[in-house]
Design an enzyme around this catalytic site. Structure first.
Site, mmCIF file in Angstrom:
data_model
loop_
_atom_site.group_PDB
_atom_site.id
_atom_site.type_symbol
_atom_site.label_atom_id
_atom_site.label_comp_id
_atom_site.label_asym_id
_atom_site.label_seq_id
_atom_site.Cartn_x
_atom_site.Cartn_y
_atom_site.Cartn_z
ATOM 1 C CE LYS A 34 -8.913 -6.836 -4.240
ATOM 2 N NZ LYS A 34 -9.100 -7.181 -2.920
ATOM 3 C CE LYS A 85 -4.378 -1.692 1.668
ATOM 4 N NZ LYS A 85 -5.377 -1.573 2.730
ATOM 5 C CE LYS A 127 -13.253 0.020 -0.613
ATOM 6 N NZ LYS A 127 -13.649 -0.984 0.188
HETATM 7 P P1 ADP Z 1 -11.344 -3.424 -2.195
HETATM 8 O O1 ADP Z 1 -10.247 -4.346 -2.877
HETATM 9 O O2 ADP Z 1 -12.512 -2.913 -3.077
HETATM 10 O O3 ADP Z 1 -10.834 -1.984 -1.711
HETATM 11 P P2 ADP Z 1 -11.345 -4.229 0.456
HETATM 12 O O4 ADP Z 1 -9.970 -4.465 0.412
HETATM 13 O O5 ADP Z 1 -11.991 -3.120 1.265
HETATM 14 O O6 ADP Z 1 -12.010 -3.914 -0.898
HETATM 15 O O7 ADP Z 1 -12.025 -5.657 0.943
HETATM 16 C C1 ADP Z 1 -13.120 -5.749 1.843
HETATM 17 C C2 ADP Z 1 -13.359 -7.127 1.889
HETATM 18 O O8 ADP Z 1 -14.044 -7.558 0.585
HETATM 19 C C3 ADP Z 1 -12.446 -8.090 2.092
HETATM 20 O O9 ADP Z 1 -12.734 -9.137 3.033
HETATM 21 C C4 ADP Z 1 -11.973 -8.588 0.938
HETATM 22 O O10 ADP Z 1 -11.301 -9.848 0.931
HETATM 23 C C5 ADP Z 1 -13.144 -8.629 0.214
HETATM 24 N N1 ADP Z 1 -12.988 -8.458 -1.322
HETATM 25 C C6 ADP Z 1 -12.652 -7.316 -1.809
HETATM 26 N N2 ADP Z 1 -12.764 -7.401 -3.178
HETATM 27 C C7 ADP Z 1 -13.081 -8.653 -3.441
HETATM 28 C C8 ADP Z 1 -13.176 -9.327 -4.560
HETATM 29 N N3 ADP Z 1 -12.925 -8.861 -5.888
HETATM 30 N N4 ADP Z 1 -13.567 -10.853 -4.641
HETATM 31 C C9 ADP Z 1 -14.010 -11.125 -3.360
HETATM 32 N N5 ADP Z 1 -13.837 -10.673 -2.057
HETATM 33 C C10 ADP Z 1 -13.347 -9.613 -2.145
#
Ligand code: ADP
Ligand code: NA
Length: 328
Positions: free
Chosen positions: A195, A114, A198
């Site tokens: 993946k 990060k 956001k």
């Molecule tokens: P982002 O990658 O959108 O910032 P976060 O890191 O805040 O999302 O993830 C919040 C939760 O959602 C975590 O438990 C993460 O493992 C899950 N998560 C995020 N993106 C995905 C995805 N594309 N597929 C499956 N689980 C996800």
């Protein structure tokens, strides 16, 4: 023996969670309400570690809470609260920071990833895993649902708990990873090798749980696929179709082989049209309920105040024990 306690948090970093959050994590939160003593936390303290806008934080915290209620979290069956409303999180975090090695904290790979993306990474981002350890240890947590990216942080939590217990006397329960079944990794609709995220996906690559039916359906129909015609699950050569099959399978509760059989000889258009219906059917009620919760902010805030009260009943006892042990 008590039913296992689980703790999980999510950052309020957007106006809406997306389909990846839902199928990869939040759907299981709903299920665990009935199998666990579940504590779920909107981690707004974590959300300020990479720079933020105060007005957006207020809006996103409410939107996140409304959406968690809308997907089916029930304040009578779980403890749903906002991290900043329980000051014991930061208080315990300071104590844990005092027993964390600088070298040990420096080994966290998520910080390395990060911070590499930022011009000026904050100390808060660096100490994030220590606050996360406090989140978990405050509640005598038995289990923490973890994906691969969180494994190292849970190990740190266990190390800190063990070290504290050894130094100051038995205080913390050591939490175990909870391997969640039926989670799916959802990929970006426009770049199915990445993946859905956001922070990294373009808007057309993400289905938000607040998308209108029209917008969601359009995103599914415009998802990147390939020039072939076969609807088969092949992540390597057909990542777009594989991702759409995954979404279809988990949302409709149908296996992938069943879907392959159902769409044998049919085109991508038919398949995507049906999937668009499935997605809309899943998210439309969530979007509607989210707006209902947001239409009554006083009631929403009342639910969160009550959640924080329930959380604090546990957190203040843990912190009092910790302060006593360390000599405050
Ligand atoms: P982002 O990658 O959108 O910032 P976060 O890191 O805040 O999302 O993830 C919040 C939760 O959602 C975590 O438990 C993460 O493992 C899950 N998560 C995020 N993106 C995905 C995805 N594309 N597929 C499956 N689980 C996800
Ligand atoms: Na419960």
């Amino acid at each position: 023996s008590r039913i296992p306690r689980v703790l999980s948090g999510i950052q309020p970093t957007a106006e809406s969670f997306h389909l990846g959050n839902y199928l990869g994590a939040l759907r299981q939160w709903v299920a665990m309400q009935d199998t666990h003593d579940a504590f779920y936390c909107v981690v707004d303290l974590h959300a300020i570690t990479a720079g933020h806008d105060p007005e957006a934080l207020v809006r996103r915290r409410r939107a996140s809470a409304a959406q968690l209620l809308a997907i089916g979290l029930d304040p009578d069956r779980c403890t749903l609260f906002v991290q900043s409303q329980v000051p014991e999180h930061t208080q315990l975090s300071w104590v844990l920071g005092a027993i964390t090695g600088f070298g040990e904290a420096s080994r966290m790979t998520q910080f390395k990833d990060k911070s590499a993306k930022q011009e000026r990474a904050s100390v808060g981002l660096f100490t994030y895993p220590i606050l996360q350890a406090a989140d978990i240890l405050l509640y005598d947590t038995d289990e923490v649902p973890v994906g691969e990216d969180q494994r190292q942080h849970l190990e740190l939590t266990r190390d800190l708990a063990g070290r504290f217990n050894k130094t100051f006397g038995k205080t913390f329960r050591l939490p175990k990873p909870h391997i969640v079944k039926d989670t799916a990794k959802i990929c970006d609709l426009q770049d199915p090798t990445a993946k859905m995220s956001k922070s990294n996906s373009v808007p057309a690559g993400i289905v938000d749980l607040r998308d209108t039916p029209k917008a969601a359906a359009k995103k599914i129909r415009s998802a990147v696929t390939d020039t072939g015609r076969e609807i088969v699950f092949d992540e390597e050569n057909k990542p777009g179709i594989a991702n759409l099959l995954t979404i279809f399978s988990v949302l409709a509760g149908v296996t992938i082989p069943e879907l392959e059989a159902r769409y044998q000889g049919k085109g991508y258009g038919d398949f995507k049209g049906d999937l668009a219906d499935v997605v809309v059917e899943a998210i439309a009620p969530i979007a509607r309920r989210t707006e209902e919760y947001l239409a009554d902010p006083a009631q929403l805030d009342k639910l969160l105040t009550e959640g924080a009260r329930k959380a604090r009943a546990v957190a203040t006892a843990t912190l009092a024990d910790v302060y006593d042990k360390v000599g405050f």
